[in-house]
Design an enzyme around this catalytic site. Sequence first.
Site, PDB file in Angstrom:
ATOM      1  N   LYS A  69       0.854  -1.187   0.171  1.00 40.07           N
ATOM      2  CA  LYS A  69      -0.078  -0.075   0.146  1.00 40.07           C
ATOM      3  C   LYS A  69       0.888   1.141  -0.117  1.00 40.07           C
ATOM      4  O   LYS A  69       0.196   2.396  -0.647  1.00 40.07           O
ATOM      5  CB  LYS A  69      -0.989   0.038   0.942  1.00 40.07           C
ATOM      6  CG  LYS A  69      -2.137  -0.903   1.104  1.00 40.07           C
ATOM      7  CD  LYS A  69      -3.209  -0.743   1.809  1.00 40.07           C
ATOM      8  CE  LYS A  69      -4.656  -1.743   1.886  1.00 40.07           C
ATOM      9  NZ  LYS A  69      -5.569  -1.424   2.884  1.00 40.07           N
ATOM     10  N   ASP A  79     -10.814   2.979   1.377  1.00 41.35           N
ATOM     11  CA  ASP A  79     -11.222   2.482   2.762  1.00 41.35           C
ATOM     12  C   ASP A  79     -12.195   3.332   3.567  1.00 41.35           C
ATOM     13  O   ASP A  79     -12.883   3.011   4.208  1.00 41.35           O
ATOM     14  CB  ASP A  79      -9.923   2.170   3.532  1.00 41.35           C
ATOM     15  CG  ASP A  79      -9.246   0.803   2.916  1.00 41.35           C
ATOM     16  OD1 ASP A  79      -9.719   0.156   2.329  1.00 41.35           O
ATOM     17  OD2 ASP A  79      -7.934   0.658   3.195  1.00 41.35           O
TER      18      ASP A  79
END
Length: 279
Positions: free
Chosen positions: A72, A108
């Site tokens: 990420k 997210d």
Amino acid sequence: MTILSGQARLAGIIGWPVAHSRSPRLHGFWLQRHGIDGAYVPLPIHPDAFPSAVRGLAAAGFAGANVTAPHKLAAFEICDTVEASARRAGAVNTLVFQDGRIIGRNTDGLGFVANLRAHGVDPAAGPALVLGAGGAARAVVAALQDVGVTVTIANRTRARADALARDLPGLVVIDWAARSSAIADCALLVNTTSLGMAGHPALEVDLDRARPGLAVADIVYVPLETPLLAAARARALRPVEGLGMLLHQAVPGFAAWFGVTPVVDDALRAFVAGDLLQK
Ligand code: ATR
């Protein structure tokens, strides 16, 4: 069986390992529901190969990809454009390949907020207390701040919470030991730690001081009902299960890659949850 044409749209999830990911199942459900000429595949890519693999996927005509652990942060480096959502979250989880450019975003936080709303919880109803200070906490805190909520954080390792507060101004830090007493002031409690996950200890937090109607969200979704969510249900508070965040965070990526905005509904939840129960 899915038969692809020569014009099929392609996307996938890049991770190392990636075998545990439910994303192929989740996106596959939507591809089938909408009869889309496309596929979403697992892409196990070693960290050393990450940059060349991503450029290769873009060159091969992929529409984009999700990015999961441990990539990420590396995904940041490879993007031509990093959207504000990813800068705020400190991580990229969605890549969109467009006109030869690599665009990074993070869904997210959006997924977390959309899941609250799907449970009838207004994320802006009042102050929030977030437990944990890892990557997931950062995305959740940023998303709550973006809807205008005052957020307090407690983490076992206080220094990590202090570091987060330096990156996200306005975030209030309290000691881990003060977490139960801080609940009295909150409209929303969120667990972003790994506590309560299958194979991990339960989160110890006392809901005695909770206001009536406190929303209690967990980002853990194995088990679907964590001990924290069970305790919230037993007290007639408002439990918000973590699986919904996984489902909702997938919506913007699917829309960008396949051109259809899918919905999160009971059929999708049952399809993904059924797989979790078998493991
Ligand atoms: P992620 O990126 O998924 O959020 P992470 O960075 O590993 O994962 O963060 C895990 C979180 O769970 C951290 O907040 C961690 O607390 P520390 O920063 O003190 O490590 C928290 N956590 C894990 N095990 C814990 C435990 N036994 N008690 C309290 N907090 C715990």
